[in-house]
Design a protein around this motif. Structure first.
Motif, mmCIF file in Angstrom:
data_model
loop_
_atom_site.group_PDB
_atom_site.id
_atom_site.type_symbol
_atom_site.label_atom_id
_atom_site.label_comp_id
_atom_site.label_asym_id
_atom_site.label_seq_id
_atom_site.Cartn_x
_atom_site.Cartn_y
_atom_site.Cartn_z
ATOM 1 N N SER A 21 0.834 -1.203 0.000
ATOM 2 C CA SER A 21 0.000 0.000 0.000
ATOM 3 C C SER A 21 0.868 1.252 0.000
ATOM 4 C CB SER A 21 -0.900 0.009 1.238
ATOM 5 O OG SER A 21 -0.125 0.227 2.415
ATOM 6 N N ARG A 22 0.275 2.359 -0.420
ATOM 7 C CA ARG A 22 1.029 3.609 -0.470
ATOM 8 C C ARG A 22 1.423 4.071 0.938
ATOM 9 N NH1 ARG A 22 1.788 5.735 -5.213
ATOM 10 N NH2 ARG A 22 0.523 5.006 -6.969
ATOM 11 N N ARG A 23 0.577 3.814 1.902
ATOM 12 C CA ARG A 23 0.917 4.213 3.272
ATOM 13 C C ARG A 23 2.130 3.428 3.770
ATOM 14 N NH1 ARG A 23 -3.305 4.465 8.402
ATOM 15 N NH2 ARG A 23 -1.792 5.241 9.949
ATOM 16 N N SER A 24 2.121 2.119 3.549
ATOM 17 C CA SER A 24 3.265 1.285 3.943
ATOM 18 C C SER A 24 4.504 1.663 3.136
ATOM 19 C CB SER A 24 2.943 -0.194 3.734
ATOM 20 O OG SER A 24 1.873 -0.603 4.557
ATOM 21 N N ALA A 25 4.294 1.996 1.853
ATOM 22 C CA ALA A 25 5.418 2.369 0.991
ATOM 23 C C ALA A 25 6.091 3.642 1.493
ATOM 24 C CB ALA A 25 4.936 2.549 -0.444
ATOM 25 N N LYS A 26 5.285 4.598 1.986
ATOM 26 C CA LYS A 26 5.878 5.830 2.501
ATOM 27 C C LYS A 26 6.739 5.551 3.730
ATOM 28 C CE LYS A 26 4.936 10.442 4.296
ATOM 29 N NZ LYS A 26 3.935 11.473 4.635
ATOM 30 N N GLN A 27 6.251 4.721 4.631
ATOM 31 C CA GLN A 27 7.031 4.384 5.825
ATOM 32 C C GLN A 27 8.327 3.662 5.445
ATOM 33 O OE1 GLN A 27 6.368 5.561 8.892
ATOM 34 N NE2 GLN A 27 4.733 6.623 7.784
ATOM 35 N N LYS A 28 8.226 2.773 4.464
ATOM 36 C CA LYS A 28 9.413 2.053 3.996
ATOM 37 C C LYS A 28 10.387 3.021 3.332
ATOM 38 C CE LYS A 28 11.896 -1.582 2.811
ATOM 39 N NZ LYS A 28 12.692 -2.341 3.801
ATOM 40 N N ALA A 29 9.872 3.967 2.564
ATOM 41 C CA ALA A 29 10.724 4.955 1.893
ATOM 42 C C ALA A 29 11.485 5.799 2.909
ATOM 43 C CB ALA A 29 9.878 5.842 0.984
ATOM 44 N N LEU A 30 10.802 6.209 3.971
ATOM 45 C CA LEU A 30 11.458 6.988 5.022
ATOM 46 C C LEU A 30 12.557 6.165 5.699
ATOM 47 C CD1 LEU A 30 8.339 8.754 6.588
ATOM 48 C CD2 LEU A 30 10.153 9.851 5.248
ATOM 49 N N GLU A 31 12.288 4.878 5.910
ATOM 50 C CA GLU A 31 13.300 4.001 6.506
ATOM 51 C C GLU A 31 14.519 3.889 5.582
ATOM 52 O OE1 GLU A 31 11.494 0.244 7.261
ATOM 53 O OE2 GLU A 31 9.952 1.078 8.600
ATOM 54 N N LEU A 32 14.265 3.769 4.296
ATOM 55 C CA LEU A 32 15.363 3.664 3.333
ATOM 56 C C LEU A 32 16.176 4.956 3.285
ATOM 57 C CD1 LEU A 32 13.515 1.800 0.443
ATOM 58 C CD2 LEU A 32 15.520 0.945 1.666
ATOM 59 N N MET A 33 15.500 6.096 3.346
ATOM 60 C CA MET A 33 16.204 7.371 3.337
ATOM 61 C C MET A 33 17.111 7.498 4.559
ATOM 62 S SD MET A 33 13.190 9.876 1.837
ATOM 63 C CE MET A 33 14.185 11.383 1.719
ATOM 64 N N ARG A 34 16.625 7.032 5.691
ATOM 65 C CA ARG A 34 17.473 7.038 6.901
ATOM 66 C C ARG A 34 18.654 6.081 6.719
ATOM 67 N NH1 ARG A 34 12.321 6.401 9.355
ATOM 68 N NH2 ARG A 34 11.496 8.392 10.091
ATOM 69 N N GLU A 35 18.380 4.928 6.144
ATOM 70 C CA GLU A 35 19.428 3.912 5.975
ATOM 71 C C GLU A 35 20.574 4.416 5.115
ATOM 72 O OE1 GLU A 35 19.954 -0.746 4.438
ATOM 73 O OE2 GLU A 35 17.967 0.191 4.479
ATOM 74 N N VAL A 36 20.255 5.202 4.087
ATOM 75 C CA VAL A 36 21.312 5.694 3.197
ATOM 76 C C VAL A 36 21.858 7.049 3.638
ATOM 77 C CG1 VAL A 36 20.402 4.394 1.230
ATOM 78 C CG2 VAL A 36 19.678 6.786 1.573
ATOM 79 N N GLY A 37 21.437 7.532 4.808
ATOM 80 C CA GLY A 37 22.042 8.731 5.370
ATOM 81 C C GLY A 37 21.462 10.048 4.918
ATOM 82 N N ILE A 38 20.189 10.074 4.540
ATOM 83 C CA ILE A 38 19.535 11.337 4.190
ATOM 84 C C ILE A 38 19.040 11.991 5.484
ATOM 85 C CG2 ILE A 38 17.639 12.434 2.929
ATOM 86 C CD1 ILE A 38 19.668 11.238 1.072
ATOM 87 N N PRO A 39 19.532 13.185 5.836
ATOM 88 C CA PRO A 39 19.071 13.843 7.065
ATOM 89 C C PRO A 39 17.646 14.370 6.913
ATOM 90 C CG PRO A 39 20.550 15.289 5.857
ATOM 91 C CD PRO A 39 20.557 13.979 5.131
ATOM 92 N N GLU A 40 16.919 14.417 8.010
ATOM 93 C CA GLU A 40 15.543 14.924 8.038
ATOM 94 C C GLU A 40 14.687 14.310 6.915
ATOM 95 O OE1 GLU A 40 15.457 19.320 9.559
ATOM 96 O OE2 GLU A 40 16.946 19.201 7.944
ATOM 97 N N PRO A 41 14.586 13.001 6.866
ATOM 98 C CA PRO A 41 13.858 12.367 5.761
ATOM 99 C C PRO A 41 12.401 12.787 5.651
ATOM 100 C CG PRO A 41 14.325 10.783 7.506
ATOM 101 C CD PRO A 41 15.117 12.006 7.816
ATOM 102 N N GLU A 42 11.741 13.075 6.811
ATOM 103 C CA GLU A 42 10.333 13.487 6.758
ATOM 104 C C GLU A 42 10.167 14.784 5.971
ATOM 105 O OE1 GLU A 42 11.938 12.586 9.441
ATOM 106 O OE2 GLU A 42 10.896 10.818 10.222
ATOM 107 N N LYS A 43 11.164 15.654 6.049
ATOM 108 C CA LYS A 43 11.128 16.919 5.305
ATOM 109 C C LYS A 43 11.593 16.718 3.867
ATOM 110 C CE LYS A 43 13.490 21.404 5.143
ATOM 111 N NZ LYS A 43 14.510 22.268 5.812
ATOM 112 N N ARG A 44 12.683 16.006 3.689
ATOM 113 C CA ARG A 44 13.285 15.881 2.365
ATOM 114 C C ARG A 44 12.500 14.937 1.458
ATOM 115 N NH1 ARG A 44 19.387 17.395 1.952
ATOM 116 N NH2 ARG A 44 18.314 18.534 0.313
#
Length: 349
Positions: free
Chosen positions: A130-153
């Motif tokens: 689902s898109r909701r689950s996909a967003k949470q997974k995307a935020l986790e991936l952004m954190r994993e690869v070192g993107i700061p402030e993923p919720e904003k970026r």
């Protein structure tokens, strides 16, 4: 090439030949190469531009240009020859099992789509979540690869990211489908030295955490010195030497490998770097014998007549050079290579 015993082979390339139709004639870009990628290893493919590295990677990904011709050979993944699969099946594997990151991250990103959506689209389409689950997974991936402030970026566009951060986003997209193989095609060339080191460290970290198998393509042996397990040296569409990374650095045998090492920047050296003389051969009409012979000051008479076979240096190290023939004269490598060889040691400690 001989297969190493007791290794889990995740990808196998056999006798691959790829050519391109050009206005000048048929360009023979990849000429009968074969190699294996082991599960959990980083395999470097090294050589100058035009040596066939990227064409090999694109063949594995099924991303060859329209004027390309797969003349012969196989690419096996989990027992399937990818070259024989229907486009839809190949596309499915490319999207979920084998991922690739390129030199220019903008070539992989949609400039008018928010980066978060680019990650979630991959998850929704390929992983069917689902898109909701996909967003949470995307935020986790952004954190994993070192993107700061993923919720904003998450809501920003690619142009709002630096080159290094864009490459991190591309890596996140590549990881979204839990790929087993990651192909990195010159992923740090467009970045400054400090950011290069950060991206290499990130790739190393993710590889270990996810037990990824990595193919790392580069023109610079120095880039992979501390991250590759093995290296293939390519020249004029052929593999000319392969071995463990320590063997390639500390016991190189092919004059082309010597040339690459001699042109490699080193913080300790005070000597002038050696440029490789001449230019790579025209692969519309590949040269007779050893393709490197015209640029090789160590070339023997036979180099201009017969293509050398692979000579065994060790169980893991082979080189295609007549200098390894029992009757060949003894030749001393250039000073820059001797200096590296004297260091010995283990690169990957």
């Amino acid at each position: 090439m001989e297969k190493q015993a007791k290794k889990d082979v995740i990808l196998k390339v056999e006798n691959l030949r790829i050519s391109f139709k050009t206005q000048q004639g048929i360009l023979h870009a990849v000429r009968d190469i074969d190699f294996e990628l082991y599960r959990g290893e980083t395999l470097a493919i090294v050589g100058e531009s035009g040596s066939g590295k990227s064409v090999t990677a694109r063949a594995i990904m099924g991303l060859l240009a329209g004027n390309a011709n797969h003349e012969s050979g196989s690419i096996f993944y989990q027992g399937q020859d990818l070259m024989l699969l229907p486009e839809e099946a190949f596309h499915q594997i490319r999207g979920t099992k084998i991922a690739m990151i390129f030199q220019d991250p903008m070539s992989s990103l949609n400039p008018i789509m928010r980066v978060g959506k680019q990650i979630t689209e991959t998850l929704v389409l390929k992983m069917k979540i689902s898109r909701r689950s996909a967003k949470q997974k995307a935020l986790e991936l952004m954190r994993e690869v070192g993107i700061p402030e993923p919720e904003k970026r998450y809501y920003q566009y690619p142009f709002q990211f630096s080159g290094g951060m864009r490459q991190r986003i591309v890596i996140a997209i590549a990881l979204a489908n839990n790929a087993e193989i990651l192909i990195c095609d010159e992923p740090t060339t467009a970045l400054d030295v400090t950011i290069q080191a950060q991206i290499l460290e990130l790739i190393n970290k993710i590889k270990k955490q996810r037990n990824l198998s990595v193919i790392f393509i580069t023109h610079d042996l120095g880039v992979v010195a501390n991250m590759a397990d093995r290296a293939l040296v390519m020249y004029a569409g052929k593999i000319v030497e392969y071995g463990l990374i320590n063997e390639i650095f500390y016991n190189p045998k092919h004059p082309y490998t010597w040339a690459l090492l001699s042109s490699m920047p080193n913080l300790e050296t005070t000597d002038r770097l050696d440029a490789i003389p001449g230019t790579p051969p025209n692969l519309i009409n590949p040269p007779k014998g050893d393709a490197f012979s015209l640029r090789n000051k160590y070339a023997l008479e036979i180099d201009f007549e017969e293509e050398p076979p692979f000579f065994k240096v060790s169980d893991t190290h082979y080189a295609a050079t007549w200098l390894l023939h029992p009757d060949a004269p003894k030749v001393t490598p250039p000073k820059a290579v001797l200096d590296i060889m004297k260091k010995g040691g283990t690169l990957n400690e």
